[in-house]
Design a protein around this motif. Structure first.
Motif, PDB file in Angstrom:
ATOM      1  N   TYR A   1     -20.818  15.404  11.770  1.00  0.00           N
ATOM      2  CA  TYR A   1     -21.252  15.528  10.281  1.00  0.00           C
ATOM      3  C   TYR A   1     -20.334  14.715   9.519  1.00  0.00           C
ATOM      4  N   ASP A  15     -25.700  20.570  12.268  1.00  0.00           N
ATOM      5  CA  ASP A  15     -26.149  21.041  10.885  1.00  0.00           C
ATOM      6  C   ASP A  15     -25.677  22.344  10.903  1.00  0.00           C
ATOM      7  N   THR A  16     -25.210  23.249  11.832  1.00  0.00           N
ATOM      8  CA  THR A  16     -25.066  24.593  11.608  1.00  0.00           C
ATOM      9  C   THR A  16     -23.368  24.817  12.183  1.00  0.00           C
ATOM     10  N   GLU A  60     -23.604  21.879   6.189  1.00  0.00           N
ATOM     11  CA  GLU A  60     -23.666  21.065   4.908  1.00  0.00           C
ATOM     12  C   GLU A  60     -23.245  22.132   3.562  1.00  0.00           C
ATOM     13  N   ASP A  81     -25.752  27.142   7.421  1.00  0.00           N
ATOM     14  CA  ASP A  81     -25.824  25.677   7.208  1.00  0.00           C
ATOM     15  C   ASP A  81     -24.603  24.960   7.082  1.00  0.00           C
ATOM     16  N   GLU A 126     -28.324  10.614   7.000  1.00  0.00           N
ATOM     17  CA  GLU A 126     -28.836  12.017   7.575  1.00  0.00           C
ATOM     18  C   GLU A 126     -29.355  11.648   9.098  1.00  0.00           C
ATOM     19  N   ASN A 143     -26.198  12.458  11.218  1.00  0.00           N
ATOM     20  CA  ASN A 143     -25.748  13.758  11.118  1.00  0.00           C
ATOM     21  C   ASN A 143     -26.421  14.694  12.055  1.00  0.00           C
ATOM     22  N   ASN A 144     -26.083  14.880  13.333  1.00  0.00           N
ATOM     23  CA  ASN A 144     -26.663  15.563  14.216  1.00  0.00           C
ATOM     24  C   ASN A 144     -26.096  17.351  14.294  1.00  0.00           C
TER      25      ASN A 144
END
Length: 729
Positions: free
Chosen positions: A464, A476-477, A434, A432, A470, A473-474
């Motif tokens: 991000y 995420d990994t 974030e 993740d 959110e 913010n596309n």
């Protein structure tokens, strides 16, 4: 003596009642990557763990650390590599008691006993899975059977058999508290000691098979020999050898209480510590082999490493390494007593806790590798997981998972406007984005402004930003196949907890791809031929990118991000090995034996010089090779079966090379790779090589070269002249 016994008993109650929680792990259906870090000695390790492991249901489970000390011989030796572990905290799990003491299994589920009377099941990410309540604190380390049943003792006098889902299977009552940790024989019999002075043998269905009586408490945890003999220590000063039918085989007397659990060497020698300050080596027939004296009581249980080295802690603050003959190899000093029992990785690193609040990683030569600080004393004994993670409990009530981390320095310096093009060579435990960026211990929260990645599969940029909604913010990994752009506001270092991968398959979509290079070393391995160009970070270029159009010779660096262009119309796979060993640098040259020279028309002669330094292998291009260590040995001149043109490859040390308008200067017709060639310092290196073309794009080693006088004099047409602009002159 009675006063001392009462005093020690009180200390034990405070110490062990503070709960040496047990931790265990059972097999899994999904792949956790455990095969990646196993040592080549894994088959031998399985034999140590349980000769009856194939039965599954009855014997000790074949998991990374299914019981106290890891295996039925109590060796404390793991088959898993921990060389990447650097003291980075993966997570910690808090209990209401103290001193959680782990055992672990294949899927990372950890079972931890606690002073709050509970046995906890902890997921591999450090979250609670379930808990099982007893009526007393749980000082016993859990042990797991081949069917996943967990066996653990409690101060409520009971041994519990717990199903993998946390429900009770059965309970076996003894006459007093259980601090001993269970062992399991090849036939499924469970052996455990009790404060009622007995060693119990219990059938897998929970019925008593037999009990063996000593004259005092049995706190020690049994070890089981290859012949089924059970070895256990007692507070009555004795080490007992008990036959599988419950009869005494022999007893060996020491000078004080035995809290230490015995370990069995590959030759059958039994090692056990005593509160009389000594480590004893006992022959299989019960006679003394030798005694090693320390400066304090030994409650630590010995571990046995490769080549038979014995490791044990002492209350004199030291960890000792002892040769199989009983002589001291070295000692490592901590800041307080060493009650903890050592664990050993397959790479030889020794892990042990101290009352100075630290877990120590000690190199095989006795030097400190790193230390990890907790909030209180470490009585707990470490355990090692299949991915190399080291688990240990502390009197601060926490179970710690300690691993390696991949460090990525990030900077605002230079003309890049704070942009960094980076990757991680480790597989992150948590992918993740974030969580990686904002981790309180290892992240860069407050130091970065934006992260960007181009997804070649969807052909879109993803990003991000820490303070952005959110919805926008596309990205995420983040994993080890990806290269990402990170814009920094201040300099910082990002550490990503993870483990080295094995082979990594990176899918390269048609066109441009943003990738990492998940390898231990720089190189260019397995790059598909469909790749036609590479973009790499260069702060002085537009968009911080420079391009290379010769992918075959491009060198990738781990930790960096790259643009890789797949010129095919369909995806291709790029396989990168983490532990890739690149081929040695090779000098490649082409010769025509029929040109004029000092050797015959079916020969060539290498231009070595008397002052040179040589230790190289030469492949002559005709299927033969020689090793050259002297400038004038006969093999410097090579004879071919037929005259003609041959490619000659040289690897190793070749320092000194000069034709100086002589020798076979006219026979060399091309140098396509410099490899390890160091020219030396005599000048005239290729003087007179009138037929030579130079196409090499690397550079020769110019260390020690102060002159290039006449270096290429008489070379009539060097062609492209290679990449001479890159030479370090």
């Amino acid at each position: 003596m009675m006063y001392r016994k009462i005093l020690v008993g009180i200390v034990l109650l405070l110490l062990l009642a503070s709960v040496m929680a047990g931790t265990i792990v059972y097999p899994i259906e999904e792949d956790d990557g455990s095969e990646e870090l196993k040592s080549s000695g894994d088959d031998e390790y399985k034999e140590i763990r349980s000769a009856g492991g194939g039965e599954g249901v009855r014997s000790l489970a074949d998991t990374p650390w299914p019981k106290f000390r890891g295996d039925k011989r109590n060796t404390g030796l793991s088959p898993y590599d921990t060389s990447h572990v650097d003291g980075t905290e993966k997570w910690n799990f808090s209990t209401s008691g103290s001193d959680p003491s782990p055992t672990i299994g294949g899927n990372g589920t950890v079972f931890v006993g606690s002073g709050d009377t509970n046995l906890y099941a902890v997921n591999q990410d450090g979250t609670e899975k379930w808990n099982f309540s007893t009526s007393g604190s749980v000082p016993s380390y859990p042990t797991i059977g081949g069917d996943g049943t967990i066996y653990v003792g409690s101060r409520d006098d009971n041994l519990y058999a717990v199903n993998p889902d946390g429900t009770e299977k059965w309970t076996f009552e003894t006459g007093d508290e259980i601090l001993s940790s269970p062992s399991i024989g090849d036939d499924g019999t469970i052996y455990v000691g009790s404060y009622d002075n007995n060693l119990y043998a219990i059938d897998p269905d929970g019925t008593e098979k037999w009990s063996f009586s000593t004259s005092d408490w049995v706190v020690s945890s049994p070890a089981i020999g290859s012949d089924g003999t059970i070895y256990v220590g007692s507070y009555d000063y004795n080490l007992y050898a008990v036959n599988p039918d419950g009869t005494e085989k022999w007893s060996f007397s020491t000078g004080d209480y035995l809290l230490s659990s015995p370990a069995i060497g590959s030759d059958g020698t039994i090692y056990v510590g005593s509160c009389d300050d000594n480590l004893y080596a006992v022959n299989p027939d019960g006679t003394e082999k030798w005694t090693f004296e320390t400066g304090g009581e030994i409650i630590s249980s010995p571990a046995i490493g490769d080549y038979g080295t014995i490791y044990v802690g002492s209350y004199d603050n030291n960890l000792y390494a002892i040769d199989p003959d009983g002589s001291e190899k070295w000692n490592f000093t901590t800041g307080d007593r060493v009650h903890s029992s050592p664990a050993i990785g397959s790479d030889g690193t020794i892990y042990v806790g101290s009352w100075d609040d630290n877990l120590y990683a000690v190199n095989p030569d006795g030097t400190e590798k790193w230390s990890f600080s907790t909030g209180d004393d470490l009585w707990s004994s470490p355990a090692i997981g299949s991915d190399g993670t080291v688990y240990v409990g502390s009197l601060d009530g926490n179970l710690y998972a300690i691993t390696g981390g991949y460090e990525i320095p990030l900077t605002t310096g230079g003309p890049s406007d704070g942009w960094n093009f980076v990757s991680t060579a480790y597989t992150p435990y948590n992918k993740d984005l974030e969580s990686i960026l904002n981790d309180t211990d290892y992240g860069i929260s407050g130091s970065y402004e934006k992260v960007m990645y181009y997804d070649a599969d969807t052909e879109e940029w993803k990003s991000y930003m820490p303070d952005r909604d959110e919805h926008f913010n596309n990205l995420d990994t983040w994993d080890h196949t990806m290269g990402v752009w990170i814009n920094m506001a201040t300099d910082d270092t990002l550490t990503i907890p993870g483990k080295p991968p094995s082979n990594t398959d990176i899918t390269l979509e048609s066109g441009w791809n943003m990738v990492g290079y998940p390898s231990e070393t720089s190189g260019n391995q397995g790059l598909p031929e469909e790749v036609t160009k590479i973009g790499y970070f260069n702060a002085s270029e537009e968009y911080n990118l420079a391009y290379d159009y010769d992918p075959e010779s491009f060198i990738f660096d781990p930790g960096q991000g790259y643009w890789v262009y797949n010129g095919a119309n369909e995806p291709v796979t790029w396989t990168v090995e983490y532990e890739y060993v690149p081929p040695p640098p090779t000098m490649i040259s082409t010769w025509n034996t029929e040109n004029a020279g000092v050797s015959n028309d079916d020969q060539i002669q290498l231009p070595l010089e008397e002052e040179g330094n040589y230790d190289f292998t030469v492949e002559w291009g005709d299927g033969t090779s020689d090793t050259i260590t002297e400038w004038d040995q006969l093999e410097v001149t090579h004879t071919y079966d037929e005259p003609g043109i041959y490619n000659v490859s040289i690897t190793g040390t070749i320092d000194g090379w000069t034709f100086n308008d002589g020798g076979d200067a006219e026979k060399i017709i091309k140098v396509s790779q410099w490899g390890p060639l160091a020219l030396g310092d005599s000048g005239g290196y290729f003087y007179g090589c009138s037929n030579m073309e130079l196409t090499a794009t690397d550079a020769p080693d110019l260390t020690g070269t102060t002159t290039l006088a006449y270096a290429f004099r008489g070379c009539e047409d060097l062609g492209s002249s290679g990449n001479m602009s890159s030479w370090d002159v």
